[in-house]
Design an enzyme around this catalytic site. Sequence first.
Site, mmCIF file in Angstrom:
data_model
loop_
_atom_site.group_PDB
_atom_site.id
_atom_site.type_symbol
_atom_site.label_atom_id
_atom_site.label_comp_id
_atom_site.label_asym_id
_atom_site.label_seq_id
_atom_site.Cartn_x
_atom_site.Cartn_y
_atom_site.Cartn_z
ATOM 1 N N SER A 211 -2.774 26.865 -35.802
ATOM 2 C CA SER A 211 -1.469 27.023 -35.165
ATOM 3 C C SER A 211 -1.637 27.222 -33.662
ATOM 4 O O SER A 211 -2.699 26.890 -33.103
ATOM 5 C CB SER A 211 -0.708 28.200 -35.792
ATOM 6 O OG SER A 211 0.637 28.185 -35.375
ATOM 7 N N ASN A 212 -0.625 27.722 -33.000
ATOM 8 C CA ASN A 212 -0.703 27.983 -31.560
ATOM 9 C C ASN A 212 0.126 29.227 -31.253
ATOM 10 O O ASN A 212 0.695 29.837 -32.158
ATOM 11 C CB ASN A 212 -0.201 26.762 -30.776
ATOM 12 C CG ASN A 212 1.206 26.393 -31.190
ATOM 13 O OD1 ASN A 212 2.142 27.137 -30.978
ATOM 14 N ND2 ASN A 212 1.341 25.240 -31.842
ATOM 15 N N ASP A 213 0.225 29.576 -29.967
ATOM 16 C CA ASP A 213 0.837 30.855 -29.604
ATOM 17 C C ASP A 213 2.350 30.817 -29.421
ATOM 18 O O ASP A 213 2.933 31.792 -28.943
ATOM 19 C CB ASP A 213 0.212 31.362 -28.287
ATOM 20 C CG ASP A 213 -1.191 31.873 -28.516
ATOM 21 O OD1 ASP A 213 -1.432 32.418 -29.615
ATOM 22 O OD2 ASP A 213 -2.047 31.726 -27.617
#
Length: 414
Positions: A211-213
């Site tokens: 995923s990412n932030d």
Amino acid sequence: MLKDKKIIVFVAGGIAVYKTVALVRELIKQGAQVKVAMTENATKFVAPLTFQVLSQNKVFLDTFEEEDSEHVSHIHLADWADYAIISPATANVLAKIANGIADDFVTTTLLAIHCPVFIIPAMNSNMYMNPASKNNRMKISQFGYTLMEPDIGFLAEGYEGKGRYPELFRIMGEFEQFILKHEINLPLKGKKVIVTAGGTKERIDPVRYISNDSSGKMGHALAKVLRDKGAEVLLITTSSLNVAAGIKKVTVSSAHEMFKEVDKYFATADSLIMAAAVSDYSPKYEQNKKIKKDNQLVQLELVKTVDILKTMGSKKKKQLLVGFAAETNDLKENAQKKLIEKNCDLIIANDVSQKDRGFNVDTNEVTLFTLKREPLQLSLNKKEVIAEKIVDKIISMIQEKEDEESDTNRKNNS
Ligand code: PMT
């Protein structure tokens, strides 16, 4: 949404008067101009001075206290208001409204009022369920007034029942909906807008993902401003952040799920705003059992996810297509490339290499790229403020598109 709205709060005499203090405070916090009128009984629960200090306006109590000889104060106040709230609305005040009785400042002003009225009943459950009260509420709703349902719960009398003053967040949610219903001149009234938000999760196995932030803050802020401007908003999000009342929320997790939802609604939408950080790659196979840590080296095969924005760009007809560009370098070149490659009308680029903007912070600085105009930079500000400015741009672009369409139609018909 409430900025500069003129709101009268009519306060009747019930224990929930003290909760109305918080309501007035919230209305002021949101930028409304508030004037308060109280029944004599209401002043026994909370002193008028409390409301005067909070609203920064004199509190109206007495029909015959006419300070200004040029105006009849209850008529003048009724004419002043954009909206009225009755909080708490006791059984007594509801009975008077239902029967057109005007025997004090509150009920006299209510008889003269011609703006939309939002009523928050709060009383003992037996009083609430009494046939006379039910009949009064029915009559009042036939007058076109909006009545909230009270909460069910622990009452001041020490037992459970229906009649509790609702929680402030529920009141504000329903009041905002009520305002949106009555504001006919909002620029996005009748427009359907899809907003995506948050980072997608691409599953590796039942406990791990890529995923990412992205927190969803930028997308959720956009959804709220669009709603405030009258749009019918569909928010397709991976985020668990709160969603303002009236916004339809669909929760998704992966890029594929997000694609399916966007694709389902795109044809009937007027605009799509892709603020989500969609993973570009996803594991080729999702393991259905947790991968064991026996091996020194585990290789993960990744495949490209569908580019949602680009796909919608190839399908778009009348829709205004808005993408974001999260860049760490060559912001202008990359943004302009995305604008063309994905067939967008607007690309909002943010430099995510800096700590105070982009992913998972409350602020952002963005540059807006379009085909026709010079880039427009929106300097560092709260995401809510950036969202307002982006939506202003979107409104002017939708307007421009519609003007162009009607010009073309006129030419074709002549
Ligand atoms: O959520 P926050 O914490 O508030 O952070 C906000 C944000 C930084 C996530 C937001 O401002 C932002 O930049 N969103 C886009 C992030 C991104 O994925 O950018 P990109 O340059 O990789 O993608 C370009 C555009 O294509 C984006 O609109 C993206 O949604 C879209 N895209 C990307 C990949 C893909 N498979 N499908 C897509 O539709």
